[in-house]
Design a protein around this motif. Structure first.
Motif, mmCIF file in Angstrom:
data_model
loop_
_atom_site.group_PDB
_atom_site.id
_atom_site.type_symbol
_atom_site.label_atom_id
_atom_site.label_comp_id
_atom_site.label_asym_id
_atom_site.label_seq_id
_atom_site.Cartn_x
_atom_site.Cartn_y
_atom_site.Cartn_z
ATOM 1 N N PHE A 141 0.802 -1.223 0.000
ATOM 2 C CA PHE A 141 0.000 0.000 0.000
ATOM 3 C C PHE A 141 0.834 1.273 0.000
ATOM 4 C CE2 PHE A 141 0.285 -1.311 4.420
ATOM 5 C CZ PHE A 141 0.650 -0.148 5.062
ATOM 6 N N THR A 142 2.114 1.195 0.313
ATOM 7 C CA THR A 142 3.009 2.349 0.215
ATOM 8 C C THR A 142 3.903 2.109 -0.990
ATOM 9 O OG1 THR A 142 2.992 2.599 2.607
ATOM 10 C CG2 THR A 142 4.707 3.769 1.425
ATOM 11 N N GLY A 143 3.446 2.570 -2.135
ATOM 12 C CA GLY A 143 4.150 2.283 -3.375
ATOM 13 C C GLY A 143 5.271 3.251 -3.682
ATOM 14 N N GLU A 144 5.953 2.968 -4.790
ATOM 15 C CA GLU A 144 7.045 3.813 -5.276
ATOM 16 C C GLU A 144 6.933 3.962 -6.787
ATOM 17 O OE1 GLU A 144 10.856 2.365 -4.039
ATOM 18 O OE2 GLU A 144 10.322 2.427 -1.918
ATOM 19 N N CYS A 145 6.819 5.213 -7.237
ATOM 20 C CA CYS A 145 6.766 5.475 -8.678
ATOM 21 C C CYS A 145 8.155 5.411 -9.311
ATOM 22 C CB CYS A 145 6.114 6.822 -8.960
ATOM 23 S SG CYS A 145 7.142 8.254 -8.513
ATOM 24 N N LYS A 146 9.182 5.552 -8.493
ATOM 25 C CA LYS A 146 10.593 5.509 -8.894
ATOM 26 C C LYS A 146 11.030 6.739 -9.691
ATOM 27 C CE LYS A 146 10.604 0.528 -8.799
ATOM 28 N NZ LYS A 146 10.516 -0.692 -9.542
ATOM 29 N N GLU A 147 10.179 7.798 -9.688
ATOM 30 C CA GLU A 147 10.510 9.000 -10.449
ATOM 31 C C GLU A 147 10.439 10.292 -9.645
ATOM 32 O OE1 GLU A 147 7.859 8.985 -13.763
ATOM 33 O OE2 GLU A 147 8.702 7.149 -14.611
ATOM 34 N N CYS A 148 9.613 10.340 -8.603
ATOM 35 C CA CYS A 148 9.419 11.593 -7.855
ATOM 36 C C CYS A 148 10.617 11.841 -6.935
ATOM 37 C CB CYS A 148 8.110 11.545 -7.067
ATOM 38 S SG CYS A 148 8.155 10.521 -5.580
ATOM 39 N N PRO A 149 10.766 13.055 -6.402
ATOM 40 C CA PRO A 149 11.889 13.365 -5.511
ATOM 41 C C PRO A 149 11.992 12.427 -4.303
ATOM 42 C CG PRO A 149 10.803 15.388 -6.171
ATOM 43 C CD PRO A 149 9.961 14.259 -6.684
ATOM 44 N N HIS A 150 10.846 12.015 -3.730
ATOM 45 C CA HIS A 150 10.887 11.107 -2.582
ATOM 46 C C HIS A 150 11.431 9.736 -2.973
ATOM 47 C CE1 HIS A 150 8.990 13.648 0.406
ATOM 48 N NE2 HIS A 150 8.100 13.992 -0.494
ATOM 49 N N CYS A 151 10.980 9.204 -4.104
ATOM 50 C CA CYS A 151 11.451 7.889 -4.552
ATOM 51 C C CYS A 151 12.929 7.919 -4.932
ATOM 52 C CB CYS A 151 10.613 7.391 -5.728
ATOM 53 S SG CYS A 151 8.942 6.898 -5.253
ATOM 54 N N LEU A 152 13.402 9.052 -5.421
ATOM 55 C CA LEU A 152 14.804 9.175 -5.806
ATOM 56 C C LEU A 152 15.712 9.459 -4.607
ATOM 57 C CD1 LEU A 152 14.386 11.141 -9.149
ATOM 58 C CD2 LEU A 152 14.813 8.682 -8.855
ATOM 59 N N SER A 153 15.113 9.809 -3.474
ATOM 60 C CA SER A 153 15.858 10.086 -2.258
ATOM 61 C C SER A 153 16.118 8.788 -1.495
ATOM 62 C CB SER A 153 15.051 11.033 -1.363
ATOM 63 O OG SER A 153 15.555 11.057 -0.060
ATOM 64 N N GLU A 154 17.211 8.735 -0.771
ATOM 65 C CA GLU A 154 17.489 7.583 0.082
ATOM 66 C C GLU A 154 16.886 7.768 1.476
ATOM 67 O OE1 GLU A 154 21.663 6.728 0.133
ATOM 68 O OE2 GLU A 154 21.767 6.583 -2.042
ATOM 69 N N GLU A 155 16.213 8.892 1.718
ATOM 70 C CA GLU A 155 15.721 9.211 3.051
ATOM 71 C C GLU A 155 14.213 9.129 3.214
ATOM 72 O OE1 GLU A 155 17.416 12.868 4.377
ATOM 73 O OE2 GLU A 155 19.408 12.313 3.665
ATOM 74 N N SER A 156 13.465 8.807 2.154
ATOM 75 C CA SER A 156 12.008 8.811 2.275
ATOM 76 C C SER A 156 11.388 7.773 1.344
ATOM 77 C CB SER A 156 11.456 10.195 1.931
ATOM 78 O OG SER A 156 10.045 10.164 1.870
ATOM 79 N N ASN A 157 10.277 7.222 1.773
ATOM 80 C CA ASN A 157 9.500 6.354 0.891
ATOM 81 C C ASN A 157 8.075 6.893 0.732
ATOM 82 O OD1 ASN A 157 8.394 5.774 3.390
ATOM 83 N ND2 ASN A 157 8.237 3.579 3.007
ATOM 84 N N MET A 158 7.894 8.179 0.916
ATOM 85 C CA MET A 158 6.566 8.789 0.817
ATOM 86 C C MET A 158 6.328 9.322 -0.597
ATOM 87 S SD MET A 158 5.583 7.908 3.677
ATOM 88 C CE MET A 158 3.942 8.519 3.677
#
Length: 164
Positions: free
Chosen positions: A95-112
């Protein structure tokens, strides 16, 4: 016989309204569209989060809906743009997905993830704004993008973890 690209029918536990017993119904499940995957659910479980939202405590109730967010299954079919999964792959809907493109997904500090972060008010798919579940043409809403209280579900590819 392949059901890719076709609407299928299966059983699902539908929450028609807050706090009322779930009802086992035959639902139609649309095929996956762009960046979506249809999964045959093999195992699912009930979590306190499902009960909390089923009881509609502290949030805007969205019914009817198919709850469930902890499960395991097999990819049945994939939509356009899905390249890292194929039918037969074993997966976990998350339920907490990752688009792999937004700033959060590209960061090593967040999965939001900006696109796929938890949204309990969204009952439709991100790509087309439609539910993939229906009964006699009436939409049945998704829950946390996973809706695993169904024999089959459709999720965004960013909300799927491939497992061995």
């Amino acid at each position: 016989m392949s059901t890719a690209g076709q609407v299928i029918r299966c059983k699902a536990a539908v929450a028609w309204e807050s706090g009322k017993p779930l009802s086992i119904e035959e639902v139609e499940v649309a095929p996956p569209q762009k960046n979506e995957v249809r999964i045959k659910i093999l195992f699912t479980s009930l979590c306190h989060t499902d009960v909390y939202f089923w009881d509609a405590k502290g949030q805007n109730p969205l019914f009817p809906r198919i709850l469930g967010h902890e499960a395991g299954g097999i990819v049945e079919s994939v939509g356009e743009g899905v390249t890292d999964l194929e039918p037969g792959d074993h997966v976990l809907p998350i339920f907490t997905g990752e688009c792999k493109e937004c700033p959060h997904c590209l960061s090593e500090e967040s999965n939001m993830c900006n696109l796929l972060r938890i949204n309990t008010d969204r009952g439709e798919m991100i790509h087309d704004g439609k539910s993939k579940f229906s009964i006699n043409g009436k939409p049945i809403y998704h829950f946390l993008g996973t809706s695993t209280f169904s024999e089959y579900t459709v999720v965004h590819v960013g909300q799927v973890a491939k497992i061995r």
